[in-house]
Design a protein around this motif. Structure first.
Motif, short mmCIF file in Angstrom:
data_model
loop_
_atom_site.label_atom_id
_atom_site.label_comp_id
_atom_site.label_asym_id
_atom_site.label_seq_id
_atom_site.Cartn_x
_atom_site.Cartn_y
_atom_site.Cartn_z
N PHE D 33 39.36 36.27 48.27
CA PHE D 33 39.62 37.44 47.43
C PHE D 33 40.74 37.18 46.44
O PHE D 33 40.57 37.35 45.24
N GLY D 34 41.88 36.77 46.97
CA GLY D 34 43.03 36.54 46.09
C GLY D 34 42.81 35.38 45.15
O GLY D 34 43.31 35.39 44.02
N GLY D 35 42.05 34.41 45.58
CA GLY D 35 41.85 33.23 44.76
C GLY D 35 40.81 33.39 43.67
O GLY D 35 40.74 32.60 42.73
N SER D 36 40.02 34.45 43.77
CA SER D 36 39.02 34.70 42.73
C SER D 36 39.58 35.65 41.69
O SER D 36 40.32 36.57 42.02
N SER D 37 39.24 35.43 40.47
CA SER D 37 39.72 36.31 39.40
C SER D 37 38.54 36.99 38.73
O SER D 37 37.42 36.48 38.73
N MET D 38 38.82 38.11 38.16
CA MET D 38 37.79 38.81 37.41
C MET D 38 37.31 37.94 36.26
O MET D 38 36.15 38.06 35.84
N GLN D 39 38.18 37.12 35.78
CA GLN D 39 37.79 36.17 34.74
C GLN D 39 36.66 35.27 35.23
O GLN D 39 35.69 35.02 34.50
N ASP D 40 36.77 34.82 36.46
CA ASP D 40 35.70 34.00 37.05
C ASP D 40 34.38 34.76 37.04
O ASP D 40 33.34 34.21 36.66
N VAL D 41 34.45 36.01 37.45
CA VAL D 41 33.24 36.82 37.48
C VAL D 41 32.70 37.04 36.07
O VAL D 41 31.49 37.02 35.83
N MET D 42 33.62 37.26 35.14
CA MET D 42 33.20 37.43 33.75
C MET D 42 32.39 36.23 33.27
O MET D 42 31.33 36.37 32.66
N GLU D 43 32.94 35.05 33.54
CA GLU D 43 32.26 33.84 33.09
C GLU D 43 30.91 33.67 33.77
O GLU D 43 29.94 33.24 33.15
N ALA D 44 30.87 34.00 35.05
CA ALA D 44 29.62 33.82 35.79
C ALA D 44 28.55 34.80 35.33
O ALA D 44 27.36 34.46 35.28
N THR D 45 28.98 35.99 34.97
CA THR D 45 27.99 37.01 34.61
C THR D 45 27.74 37.09 33.11
O THR D 45 26.73 37.64 32.68
N GLY D 46 28.67 36.60 32.34
CA GLY D 46 28.55 36.73 30.90
C GLY D 46 28.97 38.10 30.40
O GLY D 46 28.89 38.39 29.21
N LEU D 47 29.46 38.93 31.30
CA LEU D 47 29.91 40.26 30.91
C LEU D 47 31.40 40.26 30.59
O LEU D 47 32.12 39.35 30.99
N GLU D 48 31.85 41.28 29.91
CA GLU D 48 33.28 41.45 29.64
C GLU D 48 33.89 42.33 30.71
O GLU D 48 33.19 42.99 31.47
N LYS D 49 35.21 42.36 30.69
CA LYS D 49 35.94 43.16 31.66
C LYS D 49 35.40 44.58 31.77
O LYS D 49 35.09 45.08 32.86
N GLY D 50 35.34 45.20 30.61
CA GLY D 50 34.89 46.59 30.60
C GLY D 50 33.53 46.76 31.23
O GLY D 50 33.26 47.74 31.93
N GLY D 51 32.67 45.79 30.99
CA GLY D 51 31.34 45.84 31.56
C GLY D 51 31.36 45.81 33.08
O GLY D 51 30.62 46.55 33.74
N LEU D 52 32.25 44.99 33.61
CA LEU D 52 32.36 44.91 35.06
C LEU D 52 32.91 46.21 35.64
O LEU D 52 32.39 46.75 36.62
N TYR D 53 33.98 46.70 35.01
CA TYR D 53 34.66 47.87 35.58
C TYR D 53 33.86 49.15 35.40
O TYR D 53 34.25 50.19 35.88
N ARG D 54 32.76 49.07 34.65
CA ARG D 54 31.87 50.23 34.61
C ARG D 54 31.14 50.38 35.94
O ARG D 54 30.86 51.49 36.38
N HIS D 55 30.88 49.24 36.57
CA HIS D 55 30.08 49.28 37.79
C HIS D 55 30.92 49.30 39.06
O HIS D 55 30.45 49.73 40.11
N PHE D 56 32.14 48.78 38.95
CA PHE D 56 33.01 48.74 40.14
C PHE D 56 34.38 49.22 39.73
O PHE D 56 34.92 48.78 38.73
N LYS D 57 34.94 50.09 40.53
CA LYS D 57 36.19 50.67 40.07
C LYS D 57 37.38 49.79 40.37
O LYS D 57 38.50 50.10 39.94
#
Lengths: 207, 207, 207, 207
Positions: D33-57
């Motif tokens: 958990f601590g070692g993963s960053s939202m940036q990692d998820v962004m790159e993996a999904t191709g979405l931007e921050k805002g796109g992610l936080y629309r689905h997960f708070k």
DNA sequence: ACTCACGGGACAGCCCGTTCTT
DNA sequence: AAGAACGGGCTGTCCCGTGAGT
């Protein structure tokens, strides 16, 4: 001779102090004041922090001493052998050639210009030292030109300050270019142009 | 006109980016790369760290952009109005005069020379940029001299590269001296000497 | 006794270093490498950043030392009193019982397993250390089983490596379960099963 | 079938949500958990921050969903084909073999154990999820053992909970060792020992 | 439904200078 | 005279989360 005389008169502490200065000078000259760290000096001298701060009460003081040392070396290098030259014009030409031939006073280029640029903002101590050094150098060239005029070697309508300043400016500027291009050519170009300039202020031979 | 046209086409982010560059440029120019901190840029721009790092992925990238910006300004300032001048020699004289009259492209002196000295050790990115800029400038003067020779304005035995390099070296050197002495005199001296040098390469008028 | 003897021989700095390691070990063991911050260590030790970085040149180095320390403790705790036991089988049983009774080497569970999981991606330094530790532990159990076979305590068809690995795997797995459930039961279950397993490899008494 | 049915019922948003979860799961499983960053998820999904936080708070919510997803996959992988096996003992053996043969549910090892160790300190949400998952798994094995006892396959004196827990502990422990050694051997050893253990609880055939 | 832009805060590492000790 | 130990501060970078805009 003089040096060894001084050395002989030094206590151990003073000797260490001089060694620190000599070993710190190229560091400050290469990296500038802000870019150099006491750690760098520690590694170069093999001393610890406490050892350094016994001899200098701050980084700035050490830098100032290192600059003074570098300066002295620069002056010596650039005026070495000048006494053997006769005549103002040959002396000026000799100075120019010597600068171009032996530009590497210390690793990192000319300490004068480096400090002038580096200490441009803040650091009034170093700034003042650089100013004085430039003024001295300028004064020496100025005097040479005046002597040349008085001796009839140089045309009377020559402005001594203008010539002195131009020589210094062109040489230092050329040194920067040469360092950047990693080539002697820029300095060689400046040398040729300055010698041309000297020609154009040479007084016509009186018959 | 062109500028405002570009501005109008920019989105908000690009506009902020440009603003950051414009406001960071004088900082880097005055304090150098190592001496400038992101904190400085934060204060100058009013943005927070997060805001800055959105537009530039590192300090080095920002510095490079700021340098490019400063460079462009320098070139524009120094070549402004050049097109209205006829003839290679008048153009060279104009460039020299303009450099002396308007030396303050940005607070902190000439970005070219500053970067050349500052990035002398390490920082290959900035170093390369400075090199390119100098090469371009040199090339432009070189071309002017060649045109002058071709047009018969300048003596055939003139070395274009030598003259171009000398002009640049002397002007930059003079600028350093002027900044240090806080006086225009050194630059004025260099100007006079360079104009003299131009005279001495002027081709004799054919009758 | 030995410890105090060592302590007496330590200079102040080395003593501080050891104290830092001892106080950092539970932190790293609980939060993992990435999850622990130097700030945490600062607060635990009462030292400032400068003080810490004098003794360790990086967070990784400190973590490695802390892990080594935790490891040593784990080994000592788990093998303490082993010498007083006679026979390979009783020794194995003793090790199993001891592990179950005194699972809390350090806050945060078994440093071996923690590091194995934590450093699974990246951090090759810690990863290597964990590997070595596991290999050593495995080797020790392996040797015990072999001795048991040679002594006729353990059946000849027993695979020493298989048994050693199984004991370690089951104990560590059980520890994880116990920590999660916050109950000794999982470990107790594993203990019982392992003792059963030991029974099933016990050589029949020769008459 | 079930999946495509669900998919067909999804709106676009829900589909994106599922895609994010599927692509975030291996990241969290590998780095924690601590070692993963939202940036990692962004790159993996191709979405931007805002796109992610629309689905997960929050990052935590995403991690929880990712863990649930990983869990489901783990369970499915490990119980796949179980229905075709007849008898409690064969089923247990099948589970053990399947775990050893197909340990790679997701890159990064078993999400259960990873989360158990990773979320051991703090992060009560993930901790609770891991607990539930282990309890479920344990319950399933427990039921199998009980059925075996009832059916006369397994000896009556067998403790179902003890056996279930041991199997889980040994398998998970073996998986950690295998991942660390980068070899299947530890898991193979555990497999052999567990099958041996199953033998020793097999009820003697009544004649 | 998603991107862009930004704020605020944390973290590892480095550096200057002081004090205690030898 | 020099070394060892430590404090306090700063820097570049990263990261989570929010809100405006499209």
């Amino acid at each position: 001779m003089l040096v060894s005389g001084l050395r002989r008169a030094m206590k151990k502490g003073e000797l260490t102090r001089q060694r620190i200065i000599a070993e710190a000078a190229p560091i400050f000259n290469q990296k500038g004041f802000g870019g150099s760290s006491m750690q760098d000096v520690m590694e170069a001298t093999g001393l610890e922090k406490g050892g350094l701060y016994r001899h200098f009460k701050s980084k700035e003081e050490l830098a100032a001493e290192a600059f003074r040392y570098a300066l002295q070396r620069a002056i010596r290098t650039r005026t070495d052998g000048l006494d053997h030259i006769q005549g103002a014009l040959p002396k000026l030409a000799y100075i120019i050639r010597r600068f171009v031939e032996a530009p590497a006073v210390l690793p990192g280029g000319c300490p004068l210009l480096n400090t002038a640029v580096d200490a441009d903002d803040g650091n009034p101590v170093l700034r003042k030292l650089a100013r004085q050094a430039f003024a001295e150098w300028n004064g020496r060239l100025f005097a040479l030109v005046e002597q040349g005029i008085a001796a009839g070697e140089i045309r009377r309508d020559t402005n001594p300050g203008q010539l002195a300043t131009t020589i210094i400016a062109a040489l230092e500027g050329g040194l920067v270019l040469s360092r950047m291009e990693n080539s002697r050519e820029p300095l060689k170009s400046v040398e040729a142009s300055l010698l041309l300039l000297l020609d154009s202020v040479t007084a016509p031979v009186r018959s």
